[in-house]
Design an enzyme around this catalytic site. Structure first.
Site, PDB file in Angstrom:
ATOM      1  N   GLY A 195       0.823  -1.284  -0.052  1.00 17.66           N
ATOM      2  CA  GLY A 195       0.031  -0.018  -0.053  1.00 17.66           C
ATOM      3  C   GLY A 195       0.978   1.208   0.030  1.00 17.66           C
ATOM      4  O   GLY A 195       0.382   2.023  -0.835  1.00 17.66           O
ATOM      5  N   ASP A 196       1.802   1.138   0.600  1.00 21.71           N
ATOM      6  CA  ASP A 196       2.739   2.494   0.680  1.00 21.71           C
ATOM      7  C   ASP A 196       3.489   2.697  -0.614  1.00 21.71           C
ATOM      8  O   ASP A 196       3.403   3.633  -1.013  1.00 21.71           O
ATOM      9  CB  ASP A 196       4.154   2.111   1.787  1.00 21.71           C
ATOM     10  N   ALA A 197       3.827   1.698  -1.469  1.00 19.53           N
ATOM     11  CA  ALA A 197       4.317   1.850  -2.874  1.00 19.53           C
ATOM     12  C   ALA A 197       3.170   2.393  -3.686  1.00 19.53           C
ATOM     13  O   ALA A 197       3.453   3.155  -4.598  1.00 19.53           O
ATOM     14  CB  ALA A 197       4.784   0.402  -3.307  1.00 19.53           C
TER      15      ALA A 197
END
Length: 148
Positions: A36-38
């Site tokens: 999700g961060d990416a």
């Protein structure tokens, strides 16, 4: 592929690099937050680059305002009422995870909220709901008063 229908990035990756099918609900919240961060970072970078061709250091400075733990905590706070029950469950799992790191410029509470936000983005990405991700990111940025 039918005319006018495009595969999502996820389906293209899965077609090109086939792997074992797993139930996304069994993924750890930190695994969901990792992807999700990416995904969130790519969305923000795409928006920032689309606004103007600038030197990379300027693009980075703008991007950091939206991808920091503090910014993500503000966005998820503003989005709470718009999350589905399923998304809320994923958020709580992510927020309650025990990360082994901490953000440099955020409190532990902000960092955990950001981890929950990233888990929601990761979950939606891995379940191929990119339109929902974009709607949440757009609504969250607007509701948090952080217009791009």
């Amino acid at each position: 592929m039918e005319e006018g229908i495009k595969d999502s990035m996820l389906s293209l990756i899965q077609q090109t690099f086939p792997g074992k099918k797993q139930d996304i609900r069994s993924y750890s919240p930190l695994t969901l937050a990792y992807i999700g961060d990416a995904v969130y970072d790519m969305i923000i970078r795409t928006i920032v680059v689309g606004r103007a061709n600038r030197p990379a250091n300027m693009l980075h400075r703008i991007t950091v305002n939206y991808v920091s733990a503090l910014a993500q905590a503000s966005i998820i706070d503003a989005l709470q009422e718009q999350l589905t029950e399923e998304e809320r469950d994923v958020y709580h799992r992510g927020r309650n995870a025990k990360p082994h790191t901490k953000a440099k410029n955020a409190s532990m509470e902000e960092y955990l909220k950001a981890t929950g936000f990233e888990a929601v983005i990761g979950y939606l990405y891995l379940t191929d709901r990119q339109e929902r991700i974009l709607k949440l990111v757009q609504a969250g940025i607007k509701a948090a008063g952080m217009e791009l």
